[in-house]
Scaffold this active site. Structure first.
Site, short mmCIF file in Angstrom:
data_model
loop_
_atom_site.label_atom_id
_atom_site.label_comp_id
_atom_site.label_asym_id
_atom_site.label_seq_id
_atom_site.Cartn_x
_atom_site.Cartn_y
_atom_site.Cartn_z
N ASP A 1 0.65 -4.36 2.22
CA ASP A 1 -0.56 -3.83 2.87
C ASP A 1 -1.80 -4.72 2.74
O ASP A 1 -2.91 -4.20 2.48
CB ASP A 1 -0.87 -2.42 2.34
N HIS B 1 -0.80 3.84 10.82
CA HIS B 1 -0.89 5.27 11.08
C HIS B 1 -1.29 5.59 12.52
O HIS B 1 -2.13 4.89 13.09
CB HIS B 1 -1.96 5.90 10.17
N HIS C 1 -7.90 5.25 8.11
CA HIS C 1 -7.65 3.83 7.85
C HIS C 1 -6.38 3.39 8.55
O HIS C 1 -5.50 4.21 8.84
CB HIS C 1 -7.51 3.58 6.33
N LYS D 1 4.91 1.18 8.16
CA LYS D 1 5.17 2.48 7.53
C LYS D 1 4.00 3.40 7.78
O LYS D 1 2.91 2.94 8.14
CB LYS D 1 5.39 2.30 6.03
N CYS E 1 0.45 1.99 -2.95
CA CYS E 1 1.58 1.42 -2.20
C CYS E 1 2.35 0.37 -2.98
O CYS E 1 3.57 0.27 -2.85
CB CYS E 1 1.09 0.91 -0.86
C1 VGL Z 1 -2.51 2.90 0.66
C2 VGL Z 1 -3.66 4.85 0.44
C3 VGL Z 1 -3.36 5.20 1.71
C4 VGL Z 1 -2.07 1.62 0.03
C5 VGL Z 1 -2.18 3.23 1.94
O1 VGL Z 1 -1.80 0.63 0.75
O2 VGL Z 1 -1.99 1.58 -1.22
N1 VGL Z 1 -3.25 3.71 -0.10
N2 VGL Z 1 -2.61 4.39 2.47
ZN ZN Z 2 -2.31 4.85 4.53
#
Ligand code: VGL
Ligand code: ZN
Length: 206
Positions: free
Chosen positions: A14, A54, A87, A112, A157
């Site tokens: 991420d 998302h 986000h 994802k 994540c």
């Molecule tokens: C993440 C919160 C929501 C991450 C992703 O990448 O850790 N955290 N979505």
């Molecule tokens: Zn997220």
């Protein structure tokens, strides 16, 4: 020179604009990771990036829960759910991998979080373990047995990805200099690392 083993893969979790400081889900220090991670790319013949991706109005967004504030704990489809700011909406600039990550060096990108009814911290499964991204089979198909995990966020994540990888039977190293956490509650990162060590993940500090 670092030797590359076809058995090892780097998993970059991420590394996306919305998780950079100043972004809606900015992770402190995340903007310092890129050069460190890029510096390790040459050691791996398999490099995977995961991408939080998302739909608008995803159920993990506080904006979808009347009265909820970002950072609070709520529920989504029967599972505990942190209420996040909007986000990484698919197709937006915020969801793009950060500038400077050499896309031509990525062997594959796994997305994802596309099901609006369940969050998906891990690069392998959603949080309800109903959906599978196919990452594990893809790695096994390439003969990968060992993973080095970096990225954001250490306490979300990265943690879930590393834990699932260990549970799935991969040998897992979490390279701490290449990770940053959200730390909603002080100690979240330390607790995540303790849990990962107990699950057999090797946490390396240099
Ligand atoms: C993440 C919160 C929501 C991450 C992703 O990448 O850790 N955290 N979505
Ligand atoms: Zn997220």
């Amino acid at each position: 020179m670092e030797t590359t083993s076809p058995e090892s893969a780097l998993i970059i979790v991420d590394l996306q604009n919305d998780f950079m400081p100043g972004g809606p889900l900015g992770v402190p220090g995340a903007d310092s990771l890129l050069p460190l991670i890029v510096g390790r790319l040459g050691g791996f013949s398999t490099v995977v990036a995961t991408q939080d991706w998302h739909p608008p109005g995803h159920g993990s967004f506080a904006s979808q829960h009347p009265g909820a504030q970002p950072g609070e704990l709520g529920e989504l489809d029967g599972l505990p759910q942190v209420m996040w700011p909007d986000h990484c909406v698919a197709g937006t600039r915020g969801a793009e991998l950060v500038d400077g990550l050499p896309l031509d060096r990525l062997t594959a990108v796994f997305r994802k979080g596309q099901d609006p009814r369940v969050d998906s911290y891990s690069g392998f499964f959603d949080n309800g373990r109903r959906g599978d991204t196919g990452l594990a089979d893809w790695l096994r198909g390439r003969g990968v047995r060992r993973l080095v995990v970096v990225g954001v966020a250490t306490d979300y994540c990265v943690q879930y990805t590393a834990r699932d990888a260990a549970t799935l039977g991969f040998e897992v190293e979490l390279w701490l200099p290449g990770c940053r956490g959200v730390e909603l509650q002080p100690g979240d990162v330390a607790r995540a690392l303790d849990g990962l060590r107990s699950a057999g993940v090797e946490v390396t500090e240099a």
